[in-house]
Every structure is written in C-alpha cells, then in structure tokens.
Design a protein around this motif. Structure first.
Motif, PDB file in Angstrom:
ATOM      1  N   ARG A 205       0.836  -1.206   0.000  1.00  0.00           N
ATOM      2  CA  ARG A 205       0.000   0.000   0.000  1.00  0.00           C
ATOM      3  C   ARG A 205       0.866   1.250   0.000  1.00  0.00           C
ATOM      4  O   ARG A 205       2.089   1.186   0.056  1.00  0.00           O
ATOM      5  CB  ARG A 205      -0.908  -0.004   1.226  1.00  0.00           C
ATOM      6  CG  ARG A 205      -0.147   0.060   2.551  1.00  0.00           C
ATOM      7  CD  ARG A 205      -1.088   0.030   3.745  1.00  0.00           C
ATOM      8  NE  ARG A 205      -0.346   0.144   4.995  1.00  0.00           N
ATOM      9  CZ  ARG A 205       0.193  -0.872   5.653  1.00  0.00           C
ATOM     10  NH1 ARG A 205       0.067  -2.092   5.176  1.00  0.00           N
ATOM     11  NH2 ARG A 205       0.848  -0.667   6.774  1.00  0.00           N
ATOM     12  N   ASN A 206       0.208   2.377  -0.050  1.00  0.00           N
ATOM     13  CA  ASN A 206       0.854   3.675   0.126  1.00  0.00           C
ATOM     14  C   ASN A 206       0.355   4.245   1.446  1.00  0.00           C
ATOM     15  O   ASN A 206      -0.835   4.556   1.589  1.00  0.00           O
ATOM     16  CB  ASN A 206       0.514   4.616  -1.040  1.00  0.00           C
ATOM     17  CG  ASN A 206       1.248   5.947  -0.951  1.00  0.00           C
ATOM     18  OD1 ASN A 206       1.534   6.446   0.132  1.00  0.00           O
ATOM     19  ND2 ASN A 206       1.541   6.530  -2.096  1.00  0.00           N
ATOM     20  N   GLU A 209      -1.794   7.470   1.622  1.00  0.00           N
ATOM     21  CA  GLU A 209      -3.061   7.543   0.898  1.00  0.00           C
ATOM     22  C   GLU A 209      -4.233   7.993   1.765  1.00  0.00           C
ATOM     23  O   GLU A 209      -5.033   8.847   1.359  1.00  0.00           O
ATOM     24  CB  GLU A 209      -3.361   6.184   0.270  1.00  0.00           C
ATOM     25  CG  GLU A 209      -4.395   6.235  -0.834  1.00  0.00           C
ATOM     26  CD  GLU A 209      -4.427   4.932  -1.607  1.00  0.00           C
ATOM     27  OE1 GLU A 209      -5.381   4.166  -1.403  1.00  0.00           O
ATOM     28  OE2 GLU A 209      -3.486   4.686  -2.395  1.00  0.00           O
ATOM     29  N   ARG A 233      -3.913   3.232  -6.866  1.00  0.00           N
ATOM     30  CA  ARG A 233      -3.081   3.662  -5.745  1.00  0.00           C
ATOM     31  C   ARG A 233      -2.543   5.059  -5.994  1.00  0.00           C
ATOM     32  O   ARG A 233      -2.350   5.485  -7.125  1.00  0.00           O
ATOM     33  CB  ARG A 233      -1.926   2.681  -5.562  1.00  0.00           C
ATOM     34  CG  ARG A 233      -0.995   3.034  -4.391  1.00  0.00           C
ATOM     35  CD  ARG A 233      -0.036   1.909  -4.080  1.00  0.00           C
ATOM     36  NE  ARG A 233      -0.801   0.736  -3.693  1.00  0.00           N
ATOM     37  CZ  ARG A 233      -0.473  -0.503  -4.022  1.00  0.00           C
ATOM     38  NH1 ARG A 233       0.586  -0.722  -4.762  1.00  0.00           N
ATOM     39  NH2 ARG A 233      -1.207  -1.510  -3.623  1.00  0.00           N
TER      40      ARG A 233
END
Length: 283
Positions: A205-206, A209, A233
């Motif tokens: 993931r980021n 975000e 993403r």
C-alpha cells in the motif's frame, strides 16, 4: 545542442517505517519509471551564464531544481566552463508525486556532465543529487529500484513492465504538509527485499493515501472511480493516482471513459530510464 528525456516515476508502493531525529522519514518503496515525462534541452553559450527558458511559472529561480542542479555541479569544478541555455518542455504536473522536479534535476546533472565532459560517475552525480532531493538519486542511477532510508538506498529491481493509467486530480499537494500530519501512519513493519521482489507489489500500500484522501476529497473521488477497474493507488504523496493494466488498449479504453475535469495519460512502466537509454544512443 541536444535534448534529453526527464521521465516520471511511480512509487508502486510506499511504506513509512518511522521518523528520524532529523525529521525525515524512514521508507520502503519500489520505484519504476514511465516512458513519459518532460524534456530538457542543452545548448552551449559563448559566455559562462546558465539560463533557463522558459521559466517555470510560480517557481522562482532560487527554488528551481534545474538551475540548482546546474549550479551545484559547476561548483565542483575548479576550471572555467562554458555557459548553457537550458530549455524545459513541461508535461508532468507539479505536485503530482511523479518526481518531476527531481527528474529534471537528474537530467540536468547527467546532461551537463556530458556537455562539460566532466566524466563524473553516476555514483558521484547521485551523491550530489541527494543534496537537492531524496528522489534525485534514483533518476540519476536510472534503474527501477527498491528504495530504503529516505529513498536514497537503492537496490536494482525488475517489476513487470506493464501499462499504467495515471490520473491527476485538480489539486497540488505539499509533501511537507503530508509528512507533518499527525494522522500519518509511521509504524509499518519493515518487509524483506526478497519477498517483495517475489510477490506482487499490488499486495502492498501507500501509507500516505489515507491522509491525502482525507485532506483532498478530489483525490479520493478519482481513486474510487479508478478502483472500479482494478487496483488503484496514490504515487508518492500525490496528487496523482495510477491503475495497472496488462495492455495499452485496456488502459486507453478506461482513459476514454474518465470523468470530466480530470487530466492524465497512459504510459508504460520501464525498468531502464528513458534518460539513460537516450544517453547511450548519443555516445
């Protein structure tokens, strides 16, 4: 006179592992280049001046990474050097998380190294570039990479060279603002390099975000729309988002159906920087 590409990058994932005493954050990320970006032109002058034309709107010369890179490189040389006219064809959005400014700085360092015939290695130029920004070294070295530290510790990587649809919501995001947010995740456990290379980066993931989507609703709307077609993403600290596609035609089909008011482009991920490919052709 010659022109060199200044490509975009994506952070295929971005994990924040902690904050250092100096305020910087410890990261783990996977960088990949795109076959899309800006261009920087180089033309020698008869005097010793370094000029950029056109100027970048809203960015004074004292903050322009192209000029800062040129001046930083010239300060390392004890002999007179010719001046240079630098030109910028700007395609990458500012504040988009695509590394446009860092890429411009790297292209300037490598281009002037060639123009001035300095013979500096990529390692030397990357070390100089790190003084300008944490993302400059990956562009100087020119290979897709696993990044650690503040992003400057690089290990070559070979993620799949697939197609991406990149969208730019109508906002500009300050990296400093995102990294200063109290709600930012800063304790993601470190992962080992080998499992990350063997697996699919879409599993990760980021960590920026959630904060970006909370502060910038236009990013969340674009992300929700793109997620209808597969994993989507944020790249870097935003504002650009990207979706993965196996073919260019599938990416173009989704691009054609985008909501009004969103800009962007379709590009292929590449593991050798277009900048380094062009430099090899010029030799």
């Amino acid at each position: 006179m010659f022109t060199l590409p200044s490509p975009a990058k994506l952070n295929l994932f971005l994990h924040i592992n902690g904050r250092r005493p100096d305020g910087y954050h410890e990261l783990q990320t996977l960088f990949q280049f795109l076959d899309y970006g800006d261009d920087v032109g180089f033309s020698p002058r008869d005097d010793d001046r370094i000029l950029l034309d056109p100027a970048l709107p809203g960015v004074p010369d004292r903050d322009n990474l192209i000029l800062l890179a040129a001046l930083a490189l010239r300060r390392t040389v004890d002999q007179p050097l010719c001046g240079v006219n630098l030109s910028l064809t700007k395609r990458l959005p500012m504040g988009g998380g695509l590394g446009g400014g860092s890429s411009n700085a790297a292209t300037t360092l490598l281009g002037l190294n060639r123009l001035w015939q300095l013979g500096r290695s990529c390692e030397e130029l990357a070390e100089l570039g790190l003084q300008l920004g944490a993302d400059v070294p990956v562009f100087v070295r020119g290979f897709a990479a696993w990044g650690e530290g503040i992003g400057e510790k690089l290990t070559p990587a070979e993620p799949p060279e697939i197609w991406y649809l990149v969208l730019k919501p109508d906002c500009n995001i300050s990296t400093g603002l995102i990294f200063s947010e109290q709600g930012l995740t800063r304790d993601t456990p470190r992962i080992k390099i080998a499992p990350a290379f063997e697996g699919d980066a879409s599993r990760y993931r980021n960590d920026c975000e959630d904060v970006v989507c909370r502060l910038y609703p236009e990013v969340k709307r674009s992300l929700d729309w793109l997620a209808q077609f597969g994993p989507a993403r944020l790249t870097g600290t935003g504002a650009c988002i990207f979706g993965r596609f196996p073919t260019e035609s599938k990416a173009q089909k989704v691009w054609a159906s985008r909501p009004s008011g969103i800009t962007g482009f379709v590009a292929r991920g590449v593991n050798l920087s277009p900048l380094h490919k062009k430099l090899t052709e010029l030799k």
